[in-house]
Design a protein around this motif. Structure first.
Motif, PDB file in Angstrom:
ATOM      1  N   ALA A   1      17.414  64.113  13.442  1.00 31.14           N
ATOM      2  CA  ALA A   1      16.813  65.247  12.719  1.00 31.14           C
ATOM      3  C   ALA A   1      15.768  64.840  11.684  1.00 31.14           C
ATOM      4  O   ALA A   1      15.009  65.677  11.211  1.00 31.14           O
ATOM      5  CB  ALA A   1      17.915  66.054  12.043  1.00 31.14           C
TER       6      ALA A   1
ATOM      7  N   GLY B   1      13.623  62.299  12.374  1.00 29.63           N
ATOM      8  CA  GLY B   1      12.603  61.548  13.109  1.00 29.63           C
ATOM      9  C   GLY B   1      11.348  62.369  13.353  1.00 29.63           C
ATOM     10  O   GLY B   1      11.312  63.584  13.108  1.00 29.63           O
TER      11      GLY B   1
ATOM     12  N   LEU C   1       9.973  63.403  16.054  1.00 27.24           N
ATOM     13  CA  LEU C   1      10.136  64.497  17.019  1.00 27.24           C
ATOM     14  C   LEU C   1      11.305  65.397  16.644  1.00 27.24           C
ATOM     15  O   LEU C   1      11.223  66.625  16.758  1.00 27.24           O
ATOM     16  CB  LEU C   1      10.312  63.927  18.428  1.00 27.24           C
ATOM     17  CG  LEU C   1       9.020  63.313  18.977  1.00 27.24           C
ATOM     18  CD1 LEU C   1       9.283  62.407  20.172  1.00 27.24           C
ATOM     19  CD2 LEU C   1       8.023  64.401  19.361  1.00 27.24           C
TER      20      LEU C   1
ATOM     21  N   THR D   1      25.945  55.040  16.129  1.00 25.64           N
ATOM     22  CA  THR D   1      26.390  53.727  16.636  1.00 25.64           C
ATOM     23  C   THR D   1      27.917  53.586  16.560  1.00 25.64           C
ATOM     24  O   THR D   1      28.466  52.574  16.970  1.00 25.64           O
ATOM     25  CB  THR D   1      25.723  52.555  15.876  1.00 25.64           C
ATOM     26  OG1 THR D   1      26.014  52.684  14.497  1.00 25.64           O
ATOM     27  CG2 THR D   1      24.226  52.541  16.083  1.00 25.64           C
TER      28      THR D   1
ATOM     29  N   THR E   1      14.979  63.674  24.557  1.00 26.35           N
ATOM     30  CA  THR E   1      13.595  63.230  24.432  1.00 26.35           C
ATOM     31  C   THR E   1      13.487  61.803  24.933  1.00 26.35           C
ATOM     32  O   THR E   1      14.152  60.913  24.415  1.00 26.35           O
ATOM     33  CB  THR E   1      13.155  63.268  22.952  1.00 26.35           C
ATOM     34  OG1 THR E   1      13.304  64.601  22.472  1.00 26.35           O
ATOM     35  CG2 THR E   1      11.716  62.832  22.797  1.00 26.35           C
TER      36      THR E   1
ATOM     37  N   GLY F   1      10.048  59.531  27.010  1.00 23.97           N
ATOM     38  CA  GLY F   1       8.632  59.335  26.680  1.00 23.97           C
ATOM     39  C   GLY F   1       7.908  58.668  27.840  1.00 23.97           C
ATOM     40  O   GLY F   1       8.479  58.440  28.913  1.00 23.97           O
TER      41      GLY F   1
HETATM   42  N1  LIG Z   1       7.071  58.319  18.127  1.00 22.68           N
HETATM   43  C1  LIG Z   1       6.370  58.290  19.251  1.00 22.68           C
HETATM   44  O1  LIG Z   1       5.129  58.135  19.240  1.00 22.68           O
HETATM   45  C2  LIG Z   1       7.069  58.490  20.582  1.00 22.68           C
HETATM   46  C3  LIG Z   1       6.262  58.588  21.737  1.00 22.68           C
HETATM   47  C4  LIG Z   1       6.871  58.817  22.967  1.00 22.68           C
HETATM   48  C5  LIG Z   1       8.259  58.873  23.052  1.00 22.68           C
HETATM   49  N2  LIG Z   1       9.014  58.733  21.918  1.00 22.68           N
HETATM   50  C6  LIG Z   1      10.473  58.776  22.100  1.00 22.68           C
HETATM   51  O2  LIG Z   1      11.025  59.856  21.391  1.00 22.68           O
HETATM   52  C7  LIG Z   1      12.405  59.572  21.089  1.00 22.68           C
HETATM   53  C8  LIG Z   1      12.614  59.863  19.616  1.00 22.68           C
HETATM   54  O3  LIG Z   1      11.818  58.930  18.911  1.00 22.68           O
HETATM   55  P1  LIG Z   1      11.087  59.225  17.541  1.00 22.68           P
HETATM   56  O4  LIG Z   1       9.805  58.478  17.554  1.00 22.68           O
HETATM   57  O5  LIG Z   1      11.100  60.681  17.236  1.00 22.68           O
HETATM   58  O6  LIG Z   1      12.097  58.482  16.564  1.00 22.68           O
HETATM   59  P2  LIG Z   1      12.002  58.255  14.978  1.00 22.68           P
HETATM   60  O7  LIG Z   1      10.922  59.070  14.410  1.00 22.68           O
HETATM   61  O8  LIG Z   1      11.987  56.786  14.727  1.00 22.68           O
HETATM   62  O9  LIG Z   1      13.392  58.848  14.491  1.00 22.68           O
HETATM   63  C9  LIG Z   1      14.602  58.322  14.924  1.00 22.68           C
HETATM   64  C10 LIG Z   1      15.688  59.276  14.538  1.00 22.68           C
HETATM   65  O10 LIG Z   1      16.938  58.760  15.014  1.00 22.68           O
HETATM   66  C11 LIG Z   1      17.864  58.742  13.936  1.00 22.68           C
HETATM   67  N3  LIG Z   1      18.796  57.650  14.095  1.00 22.68           N
HETATM   68  C12 LIG Z   1      18.491  56.334  14.271  1.00 22.68           C
HETATM   69  N4  LIG Z   1      19.628  55.614  14.315  1.00 22.68           N
HETATM   70  C13 LIG Z   1      20.650  56.482  14.169  1.00 22.68           C
HETATM   71  C14 LIG Z   1      22.046  56.341  14.110  1.00 22.68           C
HETATM   72  N5  LIG Z   1      22.658  55.136  14.215  1.00 22.68           N
HETATM   73  N6  LIG Z   1      22.820  57.440  13.917  1.00 22.68           N
HETATM   74  C15 LIG Z   1      22.232  58.655  13.794  1.00 22.68           C
HETATM   75  N7  LIG Z   1      20.919  58.867  13.840  1.00 22.68           N
HETATM   76  C16 LIG Z   1      20.131  57.781  14.025  1.00 22.68           C
HETATM   77  C17 LIG Z   1      16.993  58.561  12.704  1.00 22.68           C
HETATM   78  O11 LIG Z   1      17.619  59.088  11.566  1.00 22.68           O
HETATM   79  P3  LIG Z   1      18.303  58.222  10.425  1.00 22.68           P
HETATM   80  O12 LIG Z   1      17.556  56.929  10.322  1.00 22.68           O
HETATM   81  O13 LIG Z   1      18.247  59.097   9.232  1.00 22.68           O
HETATM   82  O14 LIG Z   1      19.696  58.037  10.920  1.00 22.68           O
HETATM   83  C18 LIG Z   1      15.812  59.457  13.038  1.00 22.68           C
HETATM   84  O15 LIG Z   1      16.122  60.806  12.736  1.00 22.68           O
HETATM   85  C19 LIG Z   1      12.612  58.110  21.497  1.00 22.68           C
HETATM   86  O16 LIG Z   1      13.207  58.032  22.754  1.00 22.68           O
HETATM   87  C20 LIG Z   1      11.211  57.554  21.553  1.00 22.68           C
HETATM   88  O17 LIG Z   1      11.108  56.447  22.415  1.00 22.68           O
HETATM   89  C21 LIG Z   1       8.456  58.566  20.701  1.00 22.68           C
END
Ligand SMILES: NC(=O)c1ccc[n+]([C@@H]2O[C@H](COP(=O)([O-])OP(=O)(O)OC[C@H]3O[C@@H](n4cnc5c(N)ncnc54)[C@H](OP(=O)(O)O)[C@@H]3O)[C@@H](O)[C@H]2O)c1
Length: 406
Positions: free
Chosen positions: A9, A11, A13, A54, A116, A118
């Motif tokens: 929430a 992140g 996306l 985790t 989600t 990618g």
């Molecule tokens: N960003 C891009 O440009 C992009 C492009 C294409 C695809 N994607 C894909 O989209 C998906 C989401 O990525 P994103 O870029 O939106 O990620 P992000 O911005 O890095 O956010 C990750 C989220 O996951 C949460 N999280 C991480 N570890 C956690 C844990 N142990 N327990 C609970 N929550 C946890 C984080 O919250 P907390 O740290 O507060 O726990 C955060 O809310 C991924 O599969 C990524 O590969 C991203």
């Protein structure tokens, strides 16, 4: 009225999905926003809930008491150093989370789980795929291919759904344009900081990536558009058990975007930008996989023995750039002058931006499948980027650019 659960929430996306659901209280009764940290306040129908994905399923079940919903939006992501670790960790997070919902009984109420993924689906991180990328393209796996955690997550999802009464949707966004603090992949913050600091240094905004890619094409995803797509595909009956590309709907290039960025930040592109020297050689070049993804289908599409390996080449390597003393001093001046978030520069994702700007091949993604299913959403990529810059200014991550909009 249904409830929703959003993981990830905070992140780039996930927070877009929470905001879109939260701003529609007439349609969504309660939105459970799950993550380990809490970074902002959401509308009143959003309940933030701390959850560590985790943990094992029983550990998570304890944290999920009272959390019930018809729709799950899984946008959590934990970045590790190797493909195998990403596979292990991100696969386990999804599997254990779904099992935790079975333990608490919440799974009985579920109608659809939207996850989600990618464009790594197409092996974009390994080199050029066949283009435009389409959801029916074969998965890039098998001998000699590194593990891809998206494939593992999608198999977990399909497998769990087989024995349940809920179905699933998977989304494939690319090069996401959005706002988030301290996340793993963030283009807008890093580009904005690069532009603002370059302006502070001497006003020269050299495109730091690949001269080849400058005139090629990319497909971007605006986070709020991805959120709208998640909600639309959750509620659209025909979308069950389907994967969809979701990009803005225009095809963009840096030859078009970079001059607009320079104007917005009050800098200028130096004449002959790809031929001028930049002091002690700041460039870098990294070869991607020997066998690019397109090689898997080359014979079928008439390109056998005619495919080229991809590279990431940076005229000005952004990690090296971010370590330069004059760059860091310029950031400190801006940070003090505008009272900016102290962590913004250190948390910028220079390696990721270097990859996005440095690829030597296009990334064109087809939206035809979603359109066939009835999706009509669209956003102009420059508008998306400039709205993000505005928001990043309000959040005190970027200094205020005192220049007119491009
Ligand atoms: N960003 C891009 O440009 C992009 C492009 C294409 C695809 N994607 C894909 O989209 C998906 C989401 O990525 P994103 O870029 O939106 O990620 P992000 O911005 O890095 O956010 C990750 C989220 O996951 C949460 N999280 C991480 N570890 C956690 C844990 N142990 N327990 C609970 N929550 C946890 C984080 O919250 P907390 O740290 O507060 O726990 C955060 O809310 C991924 O599969 C990524 O590969 C991203």
């Amino acid at each position: 009225m249904p409830n929703a659960i959003v993981t990830g929430a905070t992140g780039i996306l996930g927070r877009g999905i929470v905001a879109a659901l939260g701003n529609n209280a007439k349609q969504w009764q309660t939105v459970y926003a799950l993550s380990r940290s809490q970074k902002e306040n959401f509308p009143p129908n959003v309940k933030t809930h701390l959850l560590d994905l985790t943990k094992d399923a029983h550990g998570m079940a304890k944290q999920l008491e009272g959390v019930q919903a018809e729709y799950v939006f899984f946008a959590a992501y934990l970045q590790k150093d190797t493909d195998q670790e990403n596979w292990d960790v991100n696969g386990a997070m999804l599997k254990n989370f779904l099992e935790a919902l079975e333990i608490t009984g919440a799974a009985k109420q579920l109608k659809r789980v939207i996850i989600t993924a990618g464009a790594k689906q197409y092996g974009l991180h390994l080199g050029p795929p066949k283009q435009p990328m389409e959801e029916s393209d074969p998965w890039v796996e098998g001998e000699g291919r590194p593990p891809n955690f998206y494939y593992y997550q999608q198999r977990i999802l399909a497998d769990k759904a087989k024995n349940a009464h809920w179905d699933w949707v998977v989304t494939y966004p690319n090069d996401v344009i959005g706002v988030a603090k301290g996340n793993f992949m963030n283009i807008a913050t890093s580009i904005g900081l690069y532009a603002a600091i370059s302006k502070e240094l001497d006003g020269n905004l050299v495109f730091p990536g690949s001269p080849t890619f400058y005139t090629m094409f990319d497909s971007f995803t605006y986070s709020p558009l991805h959120a709208d797509f998640n909600i639309w595909s959750a509620l659209e009956p025909n979308c069950g058990n389907q994967a969809f590309n979701i990009v803005n709907g225009d095809t963009e290039s840096w030859q078009n975007l970079w001059p607009k960025i320079a104007r917005r930040f009050g800098g200028h592109i130096p004449r002959n930008q790809f031929n001028i020297g930049l002091g002690e050689d700041p460039s870098s070049s990294v070869e991607l996989a020997e066998r690019p993804p397109i090689a898997d289908v080359a014979a079928q599409i008439g390109l056998e023995n005619n495919v080229q390996r991809g590279r990431v080449e940076q005229k000005c390597d952004l990690i090296k750039w971010s370590q330069r003393e004059d760059v860091q001093k310029a950031w400190e001046r801006l940070q003090e002058r505008d009272g900016l978030d102290k962590d913004a520069f250190a948390k910028a994702t220079w390696g990721f931006l270097g990859f996005v700007l440095g690829r030597t091949f296009s990334a064109v993604i087809s939206m035809s499948k979603a359109r066939r299913y009835g999706w009509t959403g669209y956003v102009d990529t420059w508008e998306a980027l400039s709205q993000c810059f505005d928001e990043l200014e309000r959040e005190k991550i970027l200094p205020k650019a005192k220049y007119s909009e491009a």
